[in-house]
Write a protein that holds these residues in place. Sequence first.
Motif, PDB file in Angstrom:
ATOM      1  N   ALA A  23       0.838  -1.206   0.000  1.00 13.21           N
ATOM      2  CA  ALA A  23       0.000   0.000   0.000  1.00 13.21           C
ATOM      3  C   ALA A  23       0.871   1.255   0.000  1.00 13.21           C
ATOM      4  O   ALA A  23       0.587   2.210  -0.732  1.00 13.21           O
ATOM      5  CB  ALA A  23      -0.945  -0.007   1.195  1.00 13.21           C
ATOM      6  N   ALA A  24       1.936   1.241   0.785  1.00 10.06           N
ATOM      7  CA  ALA A  24       2.845   2.398   0.822  1.00 10.06           C
ATOM      8  C   ALA A  24       3.513   2.593  -0.533  1.00 10.06           C
ATOM      9  O   ALA A  24       3.609   3.728  -1.028  1.00 10.06           O
ATOM     10  CB  ALA A  24       3.890   2.212   1.918  1.00 10.06           C
ATOM     11  N   LEU A  27       1.227   4.104  -2.950  1.00  9.50           N
ATOM     12  CA  LEU A  27       0.639   5.346  -2.447  1.00  9.50           C
ATOM     13  C   LEU A  27      -0.860   5.204  -2.192  1.00  9.50           C
ATOM     14  O   LEU A  27      -1.654   6.102  -2.499  1.00  9.50           O
ATOM     15  CB  LEU A  27       0.927   6.509  -3.415  1.00  9.50           C
ATOM     16  N   ARG A  28      -1.232   4.048  -1.633  1.00 10.18           N
ATOM     17  CA  ARG A  28      -2.632   3.761  -1.293  1.00 10.18           C
ATOM     18  C   ARG A  28      -2.851   4.050   0.183  1.00 10.18           C
ATOM     19  O   ARG A  28      -2.051   3.645   1.023  1.00 10.18           O
ATOM     20  CB  ARG A  28      -2.969   2.291  -1.561  1.00 10.18           C
ATOM     21  N   ASP A  29      -3.906   4.731   0.526  1.00  8.86           N
ATOM     22  CA  ASP A  29      -4.222   5.056   1.914  1.00  8.86           C
ATOM     23  C   ASP A  29      -5.176   4.002   2.477  1.00  8.86           C
ATOM     24  O   ASP A  29      -6.374   4.249   2.618  1.00  8.86           O
ATOM     25  CB  ASP A  29      -4.833   6.452   2.016  1.00  8.86           C
ATOM     26  N   LYS A  31      -5.388   1.262   5.736  1.00 11.86           N
ATOM     27  CA  LYS A  31      -4.779   0.842   6.997  1.00 11.86           C
ATOM     28  C   LYS A  31      -5.038  -0.642   7.195  1.00 11.86           C
ATOM     29  O   LYS A  31      -6.119  -1.134   6.881  1.00 11.86           O
ATOM     30  CB  LYS A  31      -5.356   1.616   8.185  1.00 11.86           C
ATOM     31  N   GLU A  48      -9.292   5.545  10.562  1.00 11.60           N
ATOM     32  CA  GLU A  48      -8.708   4.263  10.169  1.00 11.60           C
ATOM     33  C   GLU A  48      -9.388   3.642   8.945  1.00 11.60           C
ATOM     34  O   GLU A  48      -9.051   2.535   8.542  1.00 11.60           O
ATOM     35  CB  GLU A  48      -8.788   3.275  11.342  1.00 11.60           C
TER      36      GLU A  48
END
Length: 162
Positions: A23-24, A27-29, A31, A48
């Motif tokens: 995800a990082a 660039l995906r937000d 959690k 969250e």
Amino acid sequence: MATTDTAWTKVAAELKTVLVAAAAAALRDIKFFTSADRTDMEPLTDAEIPGVIIGVAKVDFDYSEEHGQMRHTAQLIFSVQSGIETGLSIDPSNQDIVAFIVEILAASDDLNGMVEFLDPVSADASEQAAPDIGEALLIFECTLYTPTNDFRTIIARGGVHL
């Protein structure tokens, strides 16, 4: 990981590690949490969401004569929560997150050899909470091996003990 962690706690932690990194990188937000991070009784907060709680629903055991080890076959549940209240359907945000999880885990080489099998089985929005928190459940089936008397040690690819 602590030496007291069970094999399945280790798998959930590794799933979280793989998905957080992916995800990082993308660039995906999104959690990610495990059931060790929070229980089903603790809903995700607005900060969250979108979020995913990774848990183990069921584990079946059988003795593998070929290897002299215990084979564990489990259902892993990814509680995907978008916060979108759409009724009993998998909303577009959750569909996207489900697709992301499936793509990343298909490319994970079975968690770097930690497990023998890791494949999606189904996705479902029929849970009672789905309309309230925008939840969809993604189910994976997963197989791993442990010593017969030690459910804390994973016997990974090549006989490596984790």
